[in-house]
Design a protein around this motif. Structure first.
Motif, PDB file in Angstrom:
ATOM      1  N   GLU A 452       0.649  -1.197   0.227  1.00  9.39           N
ATOM      2  CA  GLU A 452       0.083  -0.079   0.048  1.00  9.39           C
ATOM      3  C   GLU A 452       0.705   1.074  -0.124  1.00  9.39           C
ATOM      4  N   ARG A 453       1.972   0.887   0.757  1.00 11.21           N
ATOM      5  CA  ARG A 453       2.751   2.550   0.781  1.00 11.21           C
ATOM      6  C   ARG A 453       3.645   2.606  -0.460  1.00 11.21           C
ATOM      7  N   LEU A 454       4.305   1.536  -1.117  1.00 11.74           N
ATOM      8  CA  LEU A 454       5.225   1.641  -2.307  1.00 11.74           C
ATOM      9  C   LEU A 454       4.604   1.657  -3.611  1.00 11.74           C
ATOM     10  N   ALA A 455       3.248   1.402  -3.702  1.00 14.12           N
ATOM     11  CA  ALA A 455       2.420   1.129  -4.926  1.00 14.12           C
ATOM     12  C   ALA A 455       2.756   2.353  -5.915  1.00 14.12           C
ATOM     13  N   TRP A 456       3.029   2.042  -7.137  1.00 18.79           N
ATOM     14  CA  TRP A 456       3.294   3.102  -7.954  1.00 18.79           C
ATOM     15  C   TRP A 456       2.670   2.945  -9.368  1.00 18.79           C
ATOM     16  N   PHE A 457       2.309   1.623  -9.506  1.00 23.80           N
ATOM     17  CA  PHE A 457       1.601   1.268 -11.082  1.00 23.80           C
ATOM     18  C   PHE A 457       0.385   1.136 -10.996  1.00 23.80           C
ATOM     19  N   GLY A 458      -0.615   1.639 -12.050  1.00 23.49           N
ATOM     20  CA  GLY A 458      -1.809   1.298 -11.999  1.00 23.49           C
ATOM     21  C   GLY A 458      -2.729   1.815 -10.784  1.00 23.49           C
ATOM     22  N   ALA A 459      -4.052   1.235 -10.558  1.00 24.92           N
ATOM     23  CA  ALA A 459      -4.841   1.595  -9.592  1.00 24.92           C
ATOM     24  C   ALA A 459      -4.301   1.229  -8.176  1.00 24.92           C
ATOM     25  N   PRO A 460      -4.851   1.930  -6.851  1.00 26.62           N
ATOM     26  CA  PRO A 460      -4.177   1.670  -5.846  1.00 26.62           C
ATOM     27  C   PRO A 460      -4.824   0.342  -5.479  1.00 26.62           C
ATOM     28  N   PRO A 461      -3.996  -0.409  -4.487  1.00 27.66           N
ATOM     29  CA  PRO A 461      -4.187  -1.516  -4.161  1.00 27.66           C
ATOM     30  C   PRO A 461      -5.747  -1.601  -3.505  1.00 27.66           C
ATOM     31  N   LEU A 462      -6.362  -2.641  -3.313  1.00 24.79           N
ATOM     32  CA  LEU A 462      -7.628  -2.913  -2.936  1.00 24.79           C
ATOM     33  C   LEU A 462      -7.303  -3.474  -1.407  1.00 24.79           C
ATOM     34  N   ASP A 463      -7.678  -2.631  -0.492  1.00 22.66           N
ATOM     35  CA  ASP A 463      -7.448  -3.172   1.071  1.00 22.66           C
ATOM     36  C   ASP A 463      -8.713  -3.300   1.838  1.00 22.66           C
ATOM     37  N   GLU A 464      -9.903  -3.143   0.883  1.00 20.79           N
ATOM     38  CA  GLU A 464     -11.315  -3.360   1.593  1.00 20.79           C
ATOM     39  C   GLU A 464     -11.929  -4.495   1.008  1.00 20.79           C
ATOM     40  N   PRO A 465     -12.661  -5.258   1.727  1.00 20.77           N
ATOM     41  CA  PRO A 465     -13.378  -6.179   1.103  1.00 20.77           C
ATOM     42  C   PRO A 465     -14.468  -5.685   0.106  1.00 20.77           C
ATOM     43  N   ALA A 466     -14.555  -6.118  -1.056  1.00 24.02           N
ATOM     44  CA  ALA A 466     -15.560  -5.705  -2.150  1.00 24.02           C
ATOM     45  C   ALA A 466     -17.065  -5.544  -1.637  1.00 24.02           C
ATOM     46  N   PRO A 467     -17.582  -4.848  -1.901  1.00 17.14           N
ATOM     47  CA  PRO A 467     -19.106  -4.700  -1.474  1.00 17.14           C
ATOM     48  C   PRO A 467     -19.956  -5.641  -2.229  1.00 17.14           C
ATOM     49  N   VAL A 468     -20.818  -6.115  -1.249  1.00 18.23           N
ATOM     50  CA  VAL A 468     -21.799  -7.436  -1.957  1.00 18.23           C
ATOM     51  C   VAL A 468     -22.701  -6.753  -2.806  1.00 18.23           C
ATOM     52  N   PRO A 469     -22.882  -7.139  -4.110  1.00 18.61           N
ATOM     53  CA  PRO A 469     -23.867  -6.477  -4.869  1.00 18.61           C
ATOM     54  C   PRO A 469     -25.213  -6.628  -4.331  1.00 18.61           C
ATOM     55  N   SER A 470     -26.109  -5.630  -4.658  1.00 17.75           N
ATOM     56  CA  SER A 470     -27.404  -5.380  -4.118  1.00 17.75           C
ATOM     57  C   SER A 470     -28.121  -6.807  -4.059  1.00 17.75           C
ATOM     58  N   ARG A 471     -28.258  -7.325  -5.277  1.00 19.87           N
ATOM     59  CA  ARG A 471     -29.189  -8.532  -5.415  1.00 19.87           C
ATOM     60  C   ARG A 471     -28.756  -9.683  -4.766  1.00 19.87           C
TER      61      ARG A 471
END
Length: 489
Positions: A452-471
């Protein structure tokens, strides 16, 4: 906008230039150099254009633009400083199916004039589709320094000898080898020295020489993780010398684009559950094409010798007497770690790194789990997306602490790279929640905590659980209470 590259033969073909200023003059000069029959339409002309008209090199239509000026034109160029007039020229040209270039207006243009590196008859054209013309000029400047001026005479010599070369070498593979020697050997060297007569004599001697029948060969090339910029220079050379390319399913299209256009491409990606049969088929293809005298490139994602079965293929080639060489590639662990900002070793966190493959239950059973569960080391796990739950269970059972950080890198080094981070305790759940798919590489160990601290390429790291789709969320039911019915008095 993606343009279709096209080189037009304008020799003795009518081209209209609307405008009489300096820009129109420059466009007319380039068209005249291509042999076009140029007509310039404008009320007034620069002195140079006037001189060309008097000399009969350029025709002139005086006065205001008329649609009839487009009669018989193959191309048109609108080079005035009046955008309304330029738009009218573009509209009328389109109605007549005449390609038009509007100077400095990509939206109105149906063709674009590229930046050019001229080593006639060899010409290199660079276009940005009108999006960044200054960048195209910058690329042109760089190519000017790379491409020697002797390439022009070399192309002319090649053109003079082309029919004789085809007669002397009717087989395509032999003809490629002759051209390779012509373009890189003594003939090219003599032209660089400014000795065209000696170069022509050397080419004639090469044509008279009886060709030695060439044996086929195989080059194992590591394609790297997917980013074409990470392919080695030796790998690029091998791709441009190949007659046949046997490539894995995960070799990126960008890497394959670097190969010679007329090389035969054969995808030999292995499917789960049929590895032995597929590997036998790969061996048969390598042997068949090499024995036919072809130069074969076996192109593997990453590095051939890191979980790439390159050793098995070399053993087979040696057993059958086929010459081979190996061009290493950047393996996924190195590339994915670098693009995720995760050092595989670190003085404060890890003094060793282990490369592990865990794509099936059988491979998991062969691993030394007590050693893998030790702290202060990094695990780089290949092909492990489908077995993350079993990997987690075994590491925890052998003493790896649940808080050990991980970084799961999907499509490492590519434009669509994703990095999911967390701890060993929630590894399978995080991967499932973010729907991580192959190709993905797992880095587990203390160093992964730096992602998380040294990331430099692309999107930032995903550090949270993904939200559950509403369905998929559970339905929330409200508690309904009924009041007693009151009777009327």
């Amino acid at each position: 906008m993606k343009l279709y590259p096209l080189f037009a033969d304008l020799s003795r073909r009518a081209v209209l230039v609307v405008g009489g200023g300096v820009v129109a003059e420059r466009k007319a000069a380039a068209l005249l150099a291509a042999g076009a029959q140029v007509t310039v339409g404008a009320p007034e002309l620069t002195p140079r254009l006037q001189r060309w008209v008097r000399q009969g090199r350029v025709a002139h239509r005086a006065g205001e633009f008329s649609a009839t000026w487009l009669d018989y034109a193959w191309l048109a160029v609108a080079a005035t400083d009046d955008r309304t007039l330029n738009a009218r020229v573009a509209e009328l040209a389109g109605l007549r199916r005449v390609f038009v270039n509007v100077v400095d207006d990509a939206e109105l243009s149906s063709f674009h004039v590229p930046a050019v590196v001229d080593r006639s008859p060899l010409v290199v054209a660079i276009s940005s589709g009108g999006a960044a013309p200054m960048l195209a000029r910058r690329v042109r400047e760089q190519l000017e320094t790379l491409l020697d001026h002797s390439l022009g005479p070399l192309a002319q010599l090649s053109a003079r000898l082309r029919k004789r070369i085809r007669r002397r070498h009717p087989e395509l593979a032999a003809r490629r080898r002759f051209y390779t020697e012509l373009f890189t050997g003594p003939v090219a060297a003599l032209l660089r020295k400014g000795q065209p007569e000696k170069a022509a004599a050397a080419a004639e001697q090469a044509l008279r020489t009886v060709p030695v029948e060439q044996a086929g060969s195989v080059v194992l090339v590591g394609a790297g993780p997917g980013d074409a910029g990470l392919l080695t220079l030796r790998g690029l050379r091998a791709l441009n010398e190949a007659d046949v390319i046997l490539h894995d399913r995960l070799v990126s299209a960008e890497v394959l684009e670097l190969a010679r256009r007329d090389a035969e491409r054969i995808e030999v990606g292995k499917q789960a559950g049929n590895h032995h049969a597929t590997q036998d088929e790969i061996h048969a293809l390598l042997l068949g094409h090499a024995r036919a005298g072809r130069r074969v490139v076996r192109l593997k994602g990453g590095d051939p010798f890191v979980f790439g079965r390159g050793g098995e293929e070399l053993e087979f080639l040696r057993e059958h007497g086929i010459p081979y060489e190996v061009v290493p590639g950047i393996t996924a662990a190195l590339a994915c770690a670098a693009h995720a900002g995760v050092p595989l070793t670190h003085r404060d966190h890890a003094q060793s790194v282990r490369f592990v493959t865990a794509h099936c239950r059988e491979s998991l059973d062969t691993l030394d789990w007590p050693a893998l569960a030790q702290e202060r080391q990094t695990l780089a796990v290949y092909m492990g997306v489908a077995g993350l739950d079993r990997l987690q269970q075994r590491l925890l059972a052998h003493g790896r602490v649940p808080s050990t950080p991980f970084a799961l890198i999907e499509n490492g080094s590519r434009a669509n790279q994703r990095v999911v981070i967390g701890t060993l305790a929630d590894l399978p759940e995080r991967a499932t929640a973010h729907m991580v798919r192959s190709p993905a590489l797992l880095i587990l160990g203390e160093v992964a905590g730096l992602a998380e601290r040294l990331a430099w390429f692309g999107a930032p790291p995903l550090d949270e659980p993904a939200p559950v789709p509403s369905r998929l969320r559970p339905v929330q039911t409200a508690q309904i209470t009924r009041e007693p019915v009151r009777r009327r008095a």
